[in-house]
Design an enzyme around this catalytic site. Structure first.
Site, PDB file in Angstrom:
ATOM      1  N   GLY A   8       1.574  23.078   2.617  1.00 10.59           N
ATOM      2  CA  GLY A   8       0.936  22.412   3.947  1.00 10.59           C
ATOM      3  C   GLY A   8       2.603  22.430   5.059  1.00 10.59           C
ATOM      4  O   GLY A   8       3.809  22.082   4.643  1.00 10.59           O
ATOM      5  N   HIS A  30      21.241   2.755  31.564  1.00  9.22           N
ATOM      6  CA  HIS A  30      22.313   4.459  31.145  1.00  9.22           C
ATOM      7  C   HIS A  30      23.598   3.935  30.082  1.00  9.22           C
ATOM      8  O   HIS A  30      24.267   2.944  30.122  1.00  9.22           O
ATOM      9  CB  HIS A  30      23.066   4.837  32.520  1.00  9.22           C
ATOM     10  CG  HIS A  30      23.967   5.829  32.747  1.00  9.22           C
ATOM     11  ND1 HIS A  30      23.520   7.351  32.345  1.00  9.22           N
ATOM     12  CD2 HIS A  30      25.299   5.857  32.271  1.00  9.22           C
ATOM     13  CE1 HIS A  30      23.934   8.260  32.220  1.00  9.22           C
ATOM     14  NE2 HIS A  30      25.781   7.127  32.062  1.00  9.22           N
ATOM     15  N   GLY A  87       1.279  -1.459   0.150  1.00 14.51           N
ATOM     16  CA  GLY A  87       0.284  -0.112   0.070  1.00 14.51           C
ATOM     17  C   GLY A  87       1.034   1.138  -0.234  1.00 14.51           C
ATOM     18  O   GLY A  87       2.327   1.127   0.040  1.00 14.51           O
TER      19      GLY A  87
END
Ligand SMILES: Cc1cc2nc3c(=O)[nH]c(=O)nc-3n(C[C@H](O)[C@H](O)[C@H](O)COP(=O)(O)OP(=O)(O)OC[C@H]3O[C@@H](n4cnc5c(N)ncnc54)[C@H](O)[C@@H]3O)c2cc1C
Length: 465
Positions: free
Chosen positions: A183, A444, A41
């Site tokens: 846009g 970390h 798609g």
């Protein structure tokens, strides 16, 4: 051609349709999927994947260009780099091709029958597909409409020639000297920023008073700063009118009413997408609408028995992962399972620079829903890993209920933080409280520590700020 019948027929093999078909096949449902173009798609062929490939290439190019100009704090120097966009696009196409084959293979593995061609309803149980070898008629007990969406065209700027949609923008073989982007939503900014990094002079026109208007202003501030740094001119409150007579410039009206003439080699119109509802026989059915979209209930059932709809054709947010989740749910329903839409959030990401993630409710939305909220915000400027990546702009913000500390929303803006969307979505879906996030050991040094610190901050005892 002989008529065939099946239990489930899926129309459209985008993320909504192909996920639905694969899951149905896995569950032993006799399934057929019809796709007019290539499997995957919009998302896989002309949307999510190709845009992220070009964005990555643009990031890498901009980085080396910046370093070549003697601006690397890392002590790296190099000669003048160059970009060959045709090769970049060919690389992108190879990724798309591999994924097309991947989807076809997964459908086959799930024993789904794939038919290539354009499907059109004859009635609520029958579809005719125009294939290369003739018309294939398919009768199905249940049909899923997953026809997706198309870019919205502006009346004064029809697509063609210099005026392009995101589809053509992702397939250019040369970097245009100038690009006007009409846009300032996520698609316009993602592609506009990528082309600015490739070296185009980019101007963004947005009719509202700021870009990314669907996100709160604080969240988008680092993106606005980066647009400026990249030399992208943003014309807020401006309205595109059309091309000049000679076709070499975009005509627009500025916020103050002034006429603007913006020279542009290409004009990208990215003003939104609309559901694809034409030419597949909607008129043969009796489907209720909700605004522009097909109306569905919490099981993705339309107003007609035996017809479901998933993905962009069903409304906002028009995102691939929403389509996939709907597709998976519908397949399980068709296989006889009891399912309904119970998701707490659909994270949304802008792959701009820096990236923006929003999961669940913003502070304003939470307050509007009547909640008294506690907020915690932690800046990447105080995060060691962000410093080592030259990515100190941005922050993570946690929105929680003041009374029981239930996390209602998480927003973040920062370099590479799209990957944190998984942690944000999981926290909201699992009903995490601030204490759960604060009490989870976050490895970390990672940017994820900023998420833990934001929760600690909301609890009133952040450690590293
Ligand atoms: C430039 C761009 C970037 C994007 N980036 C992101 C992102 O980063 N993250 C994200 O989540 N979303 C992104 N999206 C949105 C995402 O692509 C869509 O939300 C998603 O593809 C919707 O899936 P869908 O299955 O509903 O429809 P689609 O992917 O549009 O698929 C529908 C398919 O149906 C086929 N079809 C239609 N009608 C028929 C018919 N009658 N017969 C046969 N076949 C038919 C079409 O050919 C198409 O292949 C982006 C979109 C664009 C344009």
């Amino acid at each position: 051609m002989k008529e065939i019948s099946c239990t489930l027929l899926v129309i459209g093999a985008g993320p909504g349709g192909y996920v639905c078909a694969i899951r149905a096949g896995q569950l032993g449902v006799d399934t057929v999927i019809v796709e007019a173009e290539r499997p995957g798609g919009t998302c896989l062929n002309v949307g999510c994947i190709p845009s992220k490939a070009l964005i990555h290439a643009a990031e890498e190019y901009e980085k080396v260009r910046h370093w070549a100009a003697g601006a690397s704090p890392l002590g790296i120097s190099l000669a003048k780099p160059a970009i060959d966009l045709a090769r970049t696009v060919a690389w992108k196409d190879r990724i798309v091709g591999r994924l097309n084959n991947g989807v076809s293979g997964l459908l086959k593995k799930a024993k789904v029958k794939s038919i290539q061609g354009w499907a059109r309803f004859r009635d609520g149980k029958t579809v005719a597909v125009e294939t290369e070898t003739g018309v294939q008629v398919i009768r199905a007990q249940t049909i899923v409409i997953a026809t997706g969406s198309l870019p919205v065209e502006l009346p004064g700027l029809p697509f063609g020639g210099k005026v392009i949609s995101s589809t053509e923008a992702l397939a250019l073989d040369r970097v245009p000297e100038s690009l006007a982007v009409v846009g300032g939503g996520y698609i316009g900014l993602e592609i506009g920023m990528a082309f600015a990094k490739f070296g185009a002079k980019v101007t963004v026109l947005e009719t509202l008073d700021r870009v990314l208007p669907l996100y709160d202003a604080e969240l988008t501030r680092p993106v606005v700063a980066r647009l400026k740094e990249l030399g992208i001119e943003v014309l807020a409150g401006a309205r595109a009118r059309g091309m000049s007579g000679k076709g070499d410039a975009l005509l627009a009206e500025a916020a103050d009413g002034r006429e603007l003439r913006l020279p542009a080699e290409k004009v990208l119109v990215a003003v939104g997408r609309r559901p694809l509802l034409e030419d597949w026989g909607l008129e043969e059915l009796d489907l209720d609408r909700e605004g522009r979209f097909l109306r569905i209930d919490e099981t993705c059932r339309t107003s007609m028995r035996g017809i479901y709809a998933v993905g962009d054709v069903t409304g906002e947010p028009m995102l691939a992962h929403r389509a996939m989740a709907q597709g998976e749910m519908v397949a399980e329903i068709v296989a006889g399972e009891r399912r309904s839409w119970d998701k707490r959030c659909i994270p949304a990401i802008c792959f701009t620079d820096p990236e923006v993630v929003s999961a669940g409710l913003t502070p304003e939305e939470a307050r509007a829903a009547g909640a008294e909220v506690k907020l915690g915000q932690f800046p990447f400027a105080a995060n060691g890993r962000a410093m080592t990546k030259l990515g100190e702009a941005g922050f993570v913000r946690v929105v929680a209920r003041a009374d029981n500390h239930l996390v209602l929303g998480i927003q973040a803006v920062g370099q590479g933080i799209s990957e944190l969307a998984a942690a944000f979505g999981l926290a909201i879906e699992m009903g995490a409280r601030l204490e759960d996030i604060a009490g989870t050991i976050h490895a970390h040094p990672t940017q994820g520590e900023a998420f833990q610190e934001a929760a600690l901050k909301a609890l009133g005892h952040a450690l590293h700020i």
